[in-house]
Write a protein that holds these residues in place. Sequence first.
Motif, PDB file in Angstrom:
ATOM      1  N   LYS A   1       0.739  -1.241   0.107  1.00  0.00           N
ATOM      2  CA  LYS A   1      -0.141  -0.130  -0.030  1.00  0.00           C
ATOM      3  C   LYS A   1       0.760   1.322   0.069  1.00  0.00           C
TER       4      LYS A   1
ATOM      5  N   GLU B   1     -10.075  -2.037   7.365  1.00  0.00           N
ATOM      6  CA  GLU B   1     -11.030  -1.705   6.559  1.00  0.00           C
ATOM      7  C   GLU B   1     -10.376  -1.006   5.274  1.00  0.00           C
ATOM      8  N   PRO B   2      -9.500   0.194   5.597  1.00  0.00           N
ATOM      9  CA  PRO B   2      -8.712   0.650   4.503  1.00  0.00           C
ATOM     10  C   PRO B   2      -7.657  -0.137   3.754  1.00  0.00           C
ATOM     11  N   THR B   3      -7.037  -1.029   4.395  1.00  0.00           N
ATOM     12  CA  THR B   3      -6.130  -1.912   3.813  1.00  0.00           C
ATOM     13  C   THR B   3      -6.956  -2.819   2.637  1.00  0.00           C
TER      14      THR B   3
ATOM     15  N   PRO C   1      -6.314   9.666   7.583  1.00  0.00           N
ATOM     16  CA  PRO C   1      -5.628   9.440   6.421  1.00  0.00           C
ATOM     17  C   PRO C   1      -3.896   9.599   6.410  1.00  0.00           C
TER      18      PRO C   1
ATOM     19  N   SER D   1      -6.973   3.910  12.267  1.00  0.00           N
ATOM     20  CA  SER D   1      -6.266   3.687  11.132  1.00  0.00           C
ATOM     21  C   SER D   1      -7.286   4.384   9.829  1.00  0.00           C
ATOM     22  N   SER D   2      -8.568   5.024  10.230  1.00  0.00           N
ATOM     23  CA  SER D   2      -9.315   5.460   9.174  1.00  0.00           C
ATOM     24  C   SER D   2      -8.786   6.909   8.856  1.00  0.00           C
TER      25      SER D   2
ATOM     26  N   GLN E   1     -10.003  -2.287   1.471  1.00  0.00           N
ATOM     27  CA  GLN E   1     -10.731  -1.247   0.552  1.00  0.00           C
ATOM     28  C   GLN E   1      -9.523  -1.124  -0.603  1.00  0.00           C
ATOM     29  N   TRP E   2      -8.277  -0.643  -0.160  1.00  0.00           N
ATOM     30  CA  TRP E   2      -7.168  -0.442  -0.994  1.00  0.00           C
ATOM     31  C   TRP E   2      -6.882  -1.535  -1.967  1.00  0.00           C
TER      32      TRP E   2
END
Length: 631
Positions: A342, A369-371, A521, A518-519, A373-374
Amino acid sequence: MPGYADFYRRSIDDRDGFWAEQAALIDWQTPPQQVCDYSTPPFARWFVGGTTNLCHNAVDRHLPTRADQAALIAVSTETNTEQVYTFAQLHTEVQCMAAALRALGVNKGDRVLIYMPMVAEAAFAMLACARIGAIHSVVFGGFAAGSLASRIEDATPTVVVSADAGSRGGKVVAYKPLLDEAIAISTHKPAAVLLVDRQLVAMNLVAGRDYLWGALRQNHLQTVVPCEWVDATHPSYTLYTSGTTGRPKGVQRDTGGYAVALAASMQHIYGGKAGETYFSTSDIGWVVGHSYIVYGPLIAGMATIMYEGLPTRPDGGIWWSLVEKYKVTVMFSAPTAVRVLKKQDSAWLSRYDLSSLRALFLAGEPLDEPTAQWISQALGKPIIDNYWQTETGWPILSIANGVEQAPSKFGSPGVAMYGYNVKLLDENTGEELLGADQKGVVAIEGPLPPGCMQTVWKDDARFVKTYWSSIPGKLVYNTFDWGVRDKDGYFFILGRTDDVINVAGHRLGTREIEESISSHPNVSEVAVVGVADALKGQVAMAFVVAKDASSLIDDATKLKLEGEIMKVVDHSIGAVGRPARVRFVTVLPKTRSGKLLRRAIQAVCEGRDPGDLTTMEDPSALQQIRDLISS
Ligand code: ATP
Ligand code: MG
């Protein structure tokens, strides 16, 4: 085809019928007489009376149909080598290795310790042990002499298989001196050491003890070593847990149950087919490497890629170039590796033809979730988080992609896998939590399905005490993970039961707070621990690796980001979850398999001894935290 819900139900309601069918996925020399003997719980004996062999199922069995197809693809971006072994060639190499081990005195039931880098010979050694009924114990290559010595003492191996060196990111790590030192410290002395000379560093051989694989291989190229048929319950290997929560536990696994469990999982969970290629980016030092680099794919008749190197060297496209080149259909990696990717340009993932790839499975730690999603957007493929343990050998929670392509939910490793009677229990009363969205301990009602641990190596009492005695009034297997299940049966893992924070009477998983942080930015990675507090019982402390570390030039910029992060937590969880402090580091302490060592961080924060750190990757990471705390 019936849906997954029916498939699962049957595995629980008609356990023996279900597993008797799965048993037909492998070859038996003598078919089992009894599917499951659970007369002395919690010890389960699967496929009693059956005899089989793991190596036969992984290699020999495929010779009539796919001798000339790729079996093992060994790729090293450290030595810039790439070699494809067909099933016929693998058969030859494994027989050579088996003959060499026999010549060095290894018999059925003897232990062989494998301390190796990610080279083909490591897989040959594992399969050779299985072939002759020896019990392998793989120790992560490059572990320090002390940790290696304690594993040598525990396994008391007849032979150690090792190499001159491993290499990581272009840095050569000499193994032989570490091994020599470990043997010197250990009270147990192996009769012989078999060494693969990669010619990375010079080796001093001990006369009468050390032998070179290259020479023995030449001697045994024609030697035929038939598979030794062993009881289904014969131990195939021992392997240590990652040591994230304390002293690693030595897991002992059987043969028949494991072979059946892997064959079934390749079909029902991973949906891999014979003739295709499977790529797991793990290491043979971990359970994922055992189940899904070596045994699982080969049992399924698939080619398996064994990769030595970093995901970013020579560039961030290396894994995807392998997917294209070998037409990988199923891939398996870990969230920690995805977080490394990432940080690179996501264009690396669209540069190659990934049309063969059906799904990417991730396991080992929570997938934030961000990982998720990415990687999902960058790949455009299903991302399947799966949850399991060294102890279980194969997924407890996942999506059974081969049975029904049910959707994933971000943040959830899916639903209970067939064979696992998963329960959520109240930690204090042991009462089962049946409603949706209740938080509890993830537990499994016995018997554990095939493929799971038989016992703790040489320590039945520790097996019972550690795993089966912690829930009041109930003989259930405790995963020591804390979770919640939604109305659709999807689980969410909230962290280790040890990692639950109790702030002024509110119980919170560290994972929930980490997920929230972690959400932000500018957060790349985060660890949250509970720290004893005179007033509130416990408070949360957060350690953050910033995405843009160059923006943190002084105390003022750090305080500003700290404030922003606290606001994010206030907003998503509420003030109870707000960390007392958010501190910034450049790297977090992790195990060699990429798991956060929260208990070590917590101990340092509370001024305690961090305990067993033998599996820690980078000691300087813990030092940064020590420095911050004392400053
Ligand atoms: P030790 O038992 O020695 O403390 P460990 O538990 O980290 O170490 P492993 O068996 O390698 O050793 O890891 C299993 C654990 O990893 C699980 O119990 C769980 O905490 C975590 N884990 C694995 N997969 C997932 C996942 N998909 N989501 C969340 N957590 C996961
Ligand atoms: Mg564990």
